[in-house]
Structures are given as structure tokens and as C-alpha cells.
Design a protein around this motif. Structure first.
Motif, short mmCIF file in Angstrom:
data_model
loop_
_atom_site.label_atom_id
_atom_site.label_comp_id
_atom_site.label_asym_id
_atom_site.label_seq_id
_atom_site.Cartn_x
_atom_site.Cartn_y
_atom_site.Cartn_z
N GLY A 25 45.63 55.65 66.89
CA GLY A 25 46.05 55.32 68.25
C GLY A 25 46.25 53.84 68.54
O GLY A 25 46.61 53.48 69.65
N GLY A 26 46.03 52.99 67.56
CA GLY A 26 46.23 51.56 67.77
C GLY A 26 47.67 51.15 67.54
O GLY A 26 48.49 51.93 67.06
N ASN A 68 47.39 48.77 61.99
CA ASN A 68 46.36 49.42 61.16
C ASN A 68 44.98 48.76 61.26
O ASN A 68 44.06 49.16 60.57
CB ASN A 68 46.81 49.48 59.70
N ARG A 69 44.83 47.77 62.13
CA ARG A 69 43.56 47.09 62.27
C ARG A 69 42.88 47.37 63.61
O ARG A 69 41.89 46.73 63.96
CB ARG A 69 43.74 45.59 62.07
N GLU A 70 43.41 48.31 64.38
CA GLU A 70 42.78 48.69 65.65
C GLU A 70 42.98 50.18 65.88
O GLU A 70 43.89 50.79 65.32
CB GLU A 70 43.37 47.90 66.82
N THR A 105 36.26 62.36 66.09
CA THR A 105 36.16 61.02 66.67
C THR A 105 34.70 60.59 66.73
O THR A 105 33.83 61.37 67.10
CB THR A 105 36.75 61.03 68.10
N VAL A 106 34.46 59.33 66.40
CA VAL A 106 33.13 58.75 66.54
C VAL A 106 32.92 58.47 68.03
O VAL A 106 33.75 57.83 68.68
CB VAL A 106 33.00 57.45 65.71
N SER A 131 40.12 53.86 74.98
CA SER A 131 41.13 52.79 74.92
C SER A 131 42.30 53.17 74.03
O SER A 131 43.40 52.65 74.19
CB SER A 131 40.51 51.50 74.38
N PHE A 132 42.07 54.05 73.07
CA PHE A 132 43.11 54.43 72.11
C PHE A 132 43.42 55.92 72.16
O PHE A 132 43.77 56.54 71.16
CB PHE A 132 42.68 54.03 70.69
N GLY A 133 43.30 56.50 73.34
CA GLY A 133 43.60 57.92 73.50
C GLY A 133 42.37 58.78 73.37
O GLY A 133 41.34 58.36 72.83
N GLN A 134 42.48 59.99 73.86
CA GLN A 134 41.37 60.93 73.85
C GLN A 134 41.08 61.40 72.42
O GLN A 134 41.99 61.74 71.69
CB GLN A 134 41.70 62.14 74.73
#
Length: 184
Positions: A127-128, A131-133, A148-149, A179-182
Motif C-alpha cells: 500500500g505504499g 518499496n520502502r513504505e 497484517t501486523v 495509513s496504507f489502507g485497511q
């Protein structure tokens, strides 16, 4: 202490159950030569085994592999798998694999379908914008589903550990609350 024992017993049962069937086996499904259930990355393999088919599809980035006619391998997406008709009885997939006649590689218009499972514990960012978020997801070895964690209590120390696991440098920021989707 009782919780630890319960977790150990549950993990042991899950591991024992998984050992009874090939990892990732989803069942035997009808195929249609005119409209393939798994239309992607067809591979003809004179030494086909289910593991070779799964590895081929894993290397191509697909979530599912289907062996058919004892020498054909097809790759499919989650959407392809969800659109399959109801599974047939396993004995309908009765063609011996050309690379191992102890295994069954589908049959005449029948697919032996396998989920491409993790070879080891894995982590990824989703969702970032690069590839670093992203949202941290993990899956355990021999499983197909990502989870998801949870961000509750997730702090900079956790972000540093996740970045190291993913082969990145130090974490720069921690964002929570979707912040990056559900996630799931």
C-alpha cells in the motif's frame, strides 16, 4: 503457563495436520480447453511434478498452480481460483505426473490445484508509494495467506526490526491507523 501449553498443542496439531497432505493442495477441479481456468504462464514439462509446477508459478509471481494431463502446468491468480467450479473428488485427477508417477498431475481436463505457499516465514510492505513504505504483512512458512501486523503498540523499535527483516536500512517514521489502507 496454561496458555503456553495450549498454543504449543495447537501448533503441534496444525503442523501434524499439514503433514498429512501436500502443502498447498486445494483439490481437483474441472477445466475447459476453450476457456482455461488458469490461463497464465502455461508450461509444458516432460518431467512434471506438482512441486515443479508450483515452483514455476512461484517464480512467475502467481498465487496458484494447476497441473494437468501429466505434463502441463498452468498458473493462476486468486481471482482465477475463486472462479473455479466446485471441487471434484480427488480420484478424478488420476494422471500420473511424468516426473513422479507416485503423484497425480490432474487428468483429462482436470487440474490438480496447489496454492503457492511460502517456503519460509515472509514479510512485505503493502500500500505504499514505493518499496520502502507500507503496511507490514507477514505469512508463515507453508501457508498461503498474508496477515497484517497490528498497529496497536507498533513503535519505532518494531519498525526498525521490520526494516531489517526486509533488507532496508533504519526506519525513518512510523505511521499507524490504516495509513496504507485497511489490513486483514
Amino acid at each position: 503457563m496454561a496458555g503456553v501449553w495450549a498454543a504449543f498443542v495447537l501448533l503441534t496439531i496444525i503442523q501434524w495436520t499439514r503433514a498429512q497432505a501436500p502443502a498447498g493442495y486445494e483439490g481437483c477441479f474441472q477445466d475447459n480447453i476453450f476457456v482455461r481456468a488458469f490461463p497464465h504462464e502455461e508450461k509444458w514439462d516432460g518431467q512434471l511434478t506438482n512441486a515443479r509446477c508450483v515452483n514455476h508459478c512461484r517464480n512467475k509471481g502467481y498465487a496458484y498452480a494447476g497441473s494437468q494431463f501429466a505434463w502441463q502446468c498452468f498458473c493462476g491468480t486468486e481471482q482465477n481460483f475463486q472462479s473455479l467450479p466446485l471441487a471434484l473428488i480427488d480420484s478424478s485427477c488420476n494422471s500420473d505426473c511424468s516426473g513422479n508417477n507416485a503423484e497425480k498431475c490432474g487428468g483429462s481436463l482436470k487440474l490438480s490445484v496447489y496454492a503457492v505457499v511460502a517456503l519460509q516465514n515472509e514479510a512485505r510492505l503493502v500500500g505504499g508509494s514505493n518499496n520502502r513504505e507500507g503496511r507490514v504483512e507477514v505469512r508463515a512458512a507453508n501457508t498461503k495467506d498474508w496477515g497484517t501486523v497490528c498497529d496497536s503498540g507498533f513503535d519505532m523499535d518494531d519498525a526498525m526490526a521490520a526494516c531489517k527483516m526486509l533488507g532496508h536500512g533504519d526506519a525513518e517514521d512510523v505511521r499507524t491507523s490504516s495509513s496504507f489502507g485497511q489490513g486483514k
